[in-house]
Scaffold this motif. Structure first.
Motif: not given
Length: 788
Positions: A46-48, A145-150
């Protein structure tokens, strides 16, 4: 009723009131928005994209040297990733609905049945709401950090709910835009005409309301700058507008209101112990000004200057962190200032300097930092303490030059170090003095890494508040709702913030920390991958992916001065040309790089001894950058005692026999076990020990001559609590001064050094001529004893 004039510890003021508390379970149906977001697979990206984020206006945005944003640097496997992941698991599993309970109560909105407040200081007492801000920042940093969606889902939900609370408060407050977990009055009462004190009656007193406002605003602004949440920016902009009115117009709803807030009013507010603690509110407002161009927000940021007090003193480089007078006329502050009240203020002053160029703000920050480091710095990078036998507040600054004398119970608040690291990082961007990054590394690899327990327990954050230095002390983990628990959520989700910097013109890359990481520098077309297990590994390898000219400046840590092999750099397998690396500097590689080029750095750790600045026989052991406490309970005797000079050879290497490797990074000294401070458990440890060297010895060859102290007739060991150690009163022994000259290339060089020091001691009346003869004779005969 508690005495508000007493210098309470903030962590002991757990529940001073029930302001704003209502039942967590409210009858009636809930709006759909109150439902927590569904659990989402942590692997969903989910990283922008960096290009879609707002312009960077944070630390160093106008400086000659600039940081990379968190999304541009990814951590690799190692110690810091392990600590980060433990905090991220806590943040992921925590029920974010709990943060909204008190906000909803204040705004008159319903709450989900059965959802409870977080606890700790987040219990409806006078500091409620601050942890919501820390949690927002941790979510934003975790998402970046890693774009984790949660993390993004949780963040978006919280931002939306806080926005609904802010909307519901409109028309219910004196000034529009207020958002908080407590009524607006709790914030306004710190100003005129009431000037509420800390503690006491919750209907008339307050805690640190602007501190809480800063945390909420910071969390919302991080949600915008790190993840692009426009909703978060709209909310924080409303809060900034409210802050402008509150700090310029005052409480216009109060019957005793007498006019606009004056500069004298503001000075009195910020000089009021704890109630005037405002964190880094000026930091956020200066950044909002940079994003909007609205001069009102810069004006509001300036409102937080402690003019005629600490700010002006720091501009003039006058150290008033501890004063002999308990108060100044018209002011209400103790003679020892509260450390974490003031450190973040100076982070904010630097933001104002960045936006205006006004030199006073930078000078104040630079001089303030110099008053703390090294003059009030403990071995692990912390500050603030008390004195043996004293029941004073260990969160207050100790006297300048007092370190060994300030090792009492508790002390060294972790969130103060969190802010000192921010300040050191920001100062470096304007003045690239390697000493700033040496301090940053010290605090990071010891105190910050040591804050998180090495456990997968996520029932609470498993973070420490104080990191005490008393012999046999334990670290206590937990700290839901406290200041150090809140900043701890941030500490461990932003380890990459200072690994790399770049010059404003893009011509230089600064490598500040040796941490497994990958830098993606799209503007220059470079990707730098660093592979290392530092600080468990004594070196690193950087691989370049990209082409073109670039200066790469490698930090040469100050601690390599005490290692036998120093700091060696190779490029593509060949030793880098140029002069040897100088400890406490940067070594610059200037070349045109090609894909696949490698930089290999070897920096072997050595055992070194660091003396307390006010009592040189009170010492710490370091292995490279790592503080190595002695494990176990020393018992009633207090400090552990070690005799070490008898083990040294000509090279002065303590690890040869005095402090020897045992297993991994565990060492043994005189049957005692030492290990790194970053290991997170509750075992008793002693970061400091007492050096006992009664007789001059050369190896095991005893001379019978007492190992006398220089300036032994001066009261070095009786520095009063309100005093400052004399710089000339160093208290060093004959053997201290002798071995400070190590390594010795030959035995003749060692004998010459013994002779020089003995001559000085005779001249000072500390040795007789006969004792001098004895020492030089034994030194000459000790060649076999001292041969490496």
């Amino acid at each position: 009723m508690p005495n508000p004039d007493r210098a309470w510890r903030r962590r002991d003021f757990m529940r001073a009131s029930a302001v704003g508390v209502a039942s967590a379970a409210t009858a009636g149906s809930l709006a759909t928005a109150h439902a927590a977001p569904p659990a989402t697979a942590a692997t969903a990206a989910a990283r922008v994209p960096v290009r879609d984020l707002p312009p960077y206006v944070g630390a160093g945005s106008t400086a000659p040297i600039r940081p990379f944003t968190l999304p541009q640097v990814a951590l690799g496997p190692g110690l810091f990733q392990e600590k980060r992941d433990r905090i991220k698991r806590f943040v992921e599993r925590y029920d974010e609905r709990r943060f909204l309970v008190l906000f909803n109560d204040t705004a008159g909105r319903p709450n989900p049945p059965g959802v409870t407040v977080p606890g700790g200081w987040e219990d409806g007492g006078l500091l409620s709401g601050h942890w919501a801000g820390h949690y927002l920042t941790a979510l934003a940093q975790s998402s970046a950090d890693r774009g984790e969606r949660v993390f993004q889902d949780k963040l978006d939900w919280m931002v939306g709910e806080l926005g609904e609370c802010q909307s519901a408060l409109r028309g219910r407050t004196v000034h529009p835009g207020y958002l908080g977990a407590l009524p607006e009055d709790v914030v306004l009462r710190v100003g005129p005409p009431r000037f509420a004190l800390y503690g006491g009656d919750p209907d008339t007193h307050t805690w640190a309301p602007w501190y809480t406002q800063h945390k909420i605003m910071r969390g919302l602004l991080d949600a915008y700058t790190l993840t692009g949440s426009r909703r978060a920016f709209d909310i924080v902009l409303g809060m900034a507008d409210w802050a402008h009115l509150a700090l310029t117009l005052g409480d216009i709803g109060h019957p005793d209101y007498a006019g606009p807030v004056t500069r004298d009013d503001l000075n009195l507010m910020w000089d009021t112990y704890i109630a005037g603690e405002y964190g880094g509110a000026n930091e956020v407002l200066a950044e909002i000004h940079a994003l909007t161009g609205d001069e009102r927000h810069l004006q509001t940021a300036r409102c937080f200057d402690s003019r005629e007090s600490l700010f002006d003193a720091c501009v003039e480089d006058r150290d008033i962190l501890v004063t002999t007078d308990a108060t100044r006329p018209g002011r209400r502050r103790p003679n020892r200032l509260h450390a974490n009240t003031h450190v973040p203020n100076f982070v904010g002053y630097l933001r104002i300097h960045e936006q205006t160029g006004e030199e006073d703000y930078r000078l104040a920050a630079r001089n303030f930092f110099g008053m703390v480091v090294p003059h009030r710095m403990f071995a692990h990078g912390g500050t603030s303490g008390t004195y043996p036998g004293s029941d004073d507040n260990p969160e207050l600054f100790q006297n300048r030059g007092n370190v060994a004398h300030a090792i009492g119970s508790d002390g060294a608040e972790t969130c103060t170090t969190y802010n000192l690291l921010k300040l050191a990082r920001n100062l470096f961007l304007f003045d690239p003095d390697p000493a700033y990054m040496d301090y940053y590394e010290r605090g990071l690899v010891n105190m910050i890494a040591g804050q998180r327990a090495d456990t997968d327990d996520v029932d609470d954050p498993q973070l420490v508040y104080f990191q005490p230095l008393t012999p046999g002390s334990r670290r206590e983990y937990g700290n839901t709702g406290t200041c150090c628990g809140g900043t701890g959520l941030e500490n461990h989700t932003k380890y990459q913030e200072a690994v790399y910097f770049h010059s404003a013109d893009g011509s230089t890359l600064w490598v500040n920390l040796y941490t497994a990481s990958t830098l993606t520098w799209a503007d220059r077309g470079f990707t730098i991958t660093q592979r290392t297990d530092f600080p468990r590994e004594q070196g690193t390898t950087l691989t370049v992916d990209g082409s073109g000219p670039l200066d790469i400046a490698l930090r040469v840590p100050g601690w390599v001065a005490g290692t036998p092999h120093g700091f060696a750099v190779s490029v593509n397998g060949r030793r880098a040309a140029g002069p040897p690396a100088r400890p406490g500097s940067y070594l610059t590689l200037s070349r045109t790089w090609s894909p696949g080029d490698t930089i290999e750095i070897a920096m072997p750790f050595g055992i070194r001894i660091e003396r307390a600045i006010d009592r040189p026989d009170t010492q710490s052991v370091f292995f490279g950058p790592l503080l190595m406490p002695i494990l176990g309970d020393p018992g009633e005797g207090g400090f552990r005692e070690l005799t070490l000079y008898r083990h040294l050879k000509r090279d002065g290497d303590y690890s040869r026999a005095a402090i020897t490797p045992s297993d991994g990074q565990t060492f043994t000294a005189d049957g005692l076990t030492l290990r790194p401070h970053y290991v997170g458990d509750t075992r008793r440890q002693s970061p400091y020990f007492r050096r006992v060297e009664p007789e001059v010895v050369f190896g095991t060859l005893a001379t019978g001559v007492p190992n006398r102290k220089r300036d032994d007739d001066l009261p070095h060991y009786d520095v009063p609590v309100d005093g400052v150690a004399s710089p000339g009163d160093d208290g060093l022994t004959f053997l201290d001064v002798l071995w400070d000259g190590a390594p010795f290339a030959t035995h003749d060089a060692f004998v010459r050094r013994v002779t020089e020091v003995a001559d000085d001691w005779v001249a000072a009346g500390l040795l007789s001529p006969a004792e001098r003869t004895t020492l030089t004779g034994h030194a000459a005969r000790a060649e076999r004893e001292l041969r490496p």
